[in-house]
Scaffold this motif. Structure first.
Motif, mmCIF file in Angstrom:
data_model
loop_
_atom_site.group_PDB
_atom_site.id
_atom_site.type_symbol
_atom_site.label_atom_id
_atom_site.label_comp_id
_atom_site.label_asym_id
_atom_site.label_seq_id
_atom_site.Cartn_x
_atom_site.Cartn_y
_atom_site.Cartn_z
ATOM 1 N N LEU A 33 86.298 74.385 -25.039
ATOM 2 C CA LEU A 33 86.104 72.965 -25.245
ATOM 3 C C LEU A 33 86.171 72.215 -23.916
ATOM 4 O O LEU A 33 87.003 72.521 -23.055
ATOM 5 N N TRP A 48 87.138 65.450 -36.423
ATOM 6 C CA TRP A 48 85.969 65.850 -35.647
ATOM 7 C C TRP A 48 84.738 65.886 -36.546
ATOM 8 O O TRP A 48 84.826 66.237 -37.723
ATOM 9 N N THR A 63 86.188 59.759 -28.885
ATOM 10 C CA THR A 63 85.879 60.628 -27.748
ATOM 11 C C THR A 63 84.665 61.497 -28.056
ATOM 12 O O THR A 63 84.295 61.679 -29.219
ATOM 13 N N VAL A 65 83.446 65.435 -27.094
ATOM 14 C CA VAL A 65 83.874 66.737 -26.575
ATOM 15 C C VAL A 65 82.680 67.672 -26.737
ATOM 16 O O VAL A 65 81.973 67.609 -27.745
ATOM 17 N N THR A 68 92.988 64.247 -30.771
ATOM 18 C CA THR A 68 91.929 63.862 -31.685
ATOM 19 C C THR A 68 92.110 64.574 -33.009
ATOM 20 O O THR A 68 92.126 65.800 -33.068
ATOM 21 N N TYR A 106 80.514 67.176 -29.914
ATOM 22 C CA TYR A 106 81.290 66.664 -31.030
ATOM 23 C C TYR A 106 81.769 65.253 -30.730
ATOM 24 O O TYR A 106 82.210 64.975 -29.605
ATOM 25 N N TRP A 151 86.317 68.162 -22.663
ATOM 26 C CA TRP A 151 86.335 66.735 -22.946
ATOM 27 C C TRP A 151 85.304 66.053 -22.073
ATOM 28 O O TRP A 151 85.223 66.299 -20.859
ATOM 29 N N GLN A 167 80.980 71.808 -26.227
ATOM 30 C CA GLN A 167 81.299 73.230 -26.170
ATOM 31 C C GLN A 167 80.014 73.996 -25.900
ATOM 32 O O GLN A 167 79.128 74.056 -26.753
#
Lengths: 107, 123
Positions: free
Chosen positions: B45, B113, B35, B37, B110, B95, B47, B39
């Protein structure tokens, strides 16, 4: 999309306190919910999956509960290392979505 | 040890394009969904996108649908995020993260990271 709403947004607590953060889903997330901890300038840390299962290596003072639309993260006895921001996330349906975060700060 | 290393973040003008990469090591990359993600500065956060292990299934947040494309090169152990029609509100640390699997079963969430790569969209 499933909206995740956390409460409170900020929580003031002292070392040793029992702390509970709530996360409400806009529709059924079953038990497909995770919790993360993030400290300033750091990468999120995976704490709990499937609503109540503790990730390996996470202290047992952390616990999760809930199903459907109501979920919670509890820290049984807050430690100095636990002051951080916590996020819930649903992964029942795509797109996966996070709550807005709860900052746990020192009282 | 799982390692994820993002790269490709840059300053780009609104309307521009960018490709992010995530180099993975320490696990059998093709066996795991991945995935992205993001920020935004001082924010929570968000997604962004997900992709299955073999790359057959892809998923997007509504905010990026039609502008971002996720892909992967399994022989090269690399995840990508192609971003186009970039907007100021796409400014964020991006990320890459590995989907959690337990006992060979995809559980979700998840568990690993990367350190993130900063994308700044500004004129």
């Amino acid at each position: 999309d499933i909206q995740m709403t956390q409460s409170p947004s900020t929580l003031s607590a002292s070392v040793g306190d029992r702390v509970t953060i709530t996360c409400r889903a806009s529709r059924n997330a079953n038990t497909w919910v995770a919790w993360y901890q993030q400290k300033p300038g750091k990468v999120p840390k995976f704490l709990i999956y499937k609503a109540s299962s503790l990730q390996s290596g996470v202290p047992s003072r952390f616990s999760g509960s809930g199903s459907g639309t109501e979920f919670s993260l509890t820290i049984s006895s807050l430690q100095p290392d636990d002051f951080a921001t916590y996020y819930c996330q649903q992964y029942n349906v795509y797109p996966w979505t996070f709550g807005q975060g709860t900052k746990v700060e020192m009282k | 040890e799982v390692q994820l290393l993002e790269s490709g973040g840059a300053l780009v003008q609104p309307g521009g394009s960018l490709r992010l990469s995530c180099a993975a090591s320490g696990f059998t990359f093709s066996n795991y969904g991945m995935t992205w993600v993001r920020q935004a500065p001082g924010k929570g956060l968000e997604w962004v996108s997900g992709i299955s292990g073999r790359g057959a299934a892809t998923y997007y947040a509504e905010s990026v649908e039609g502008r971002f494309t996720v892909s992967r090169d399994n022989p090269q152990n690399t995840l990508y995020l192609h971003m186009s029609s970039l907007r100021v509100e796409d400014t964020a640390v991006y990320y890459c993260a590995k989907v959690f699997t337990s006992g060979g079963v995809i559980v979700g969430g998840t568990d690993s990271w990367g350190q993130g790569t900063l994308v700044t969209v500004s004129s």
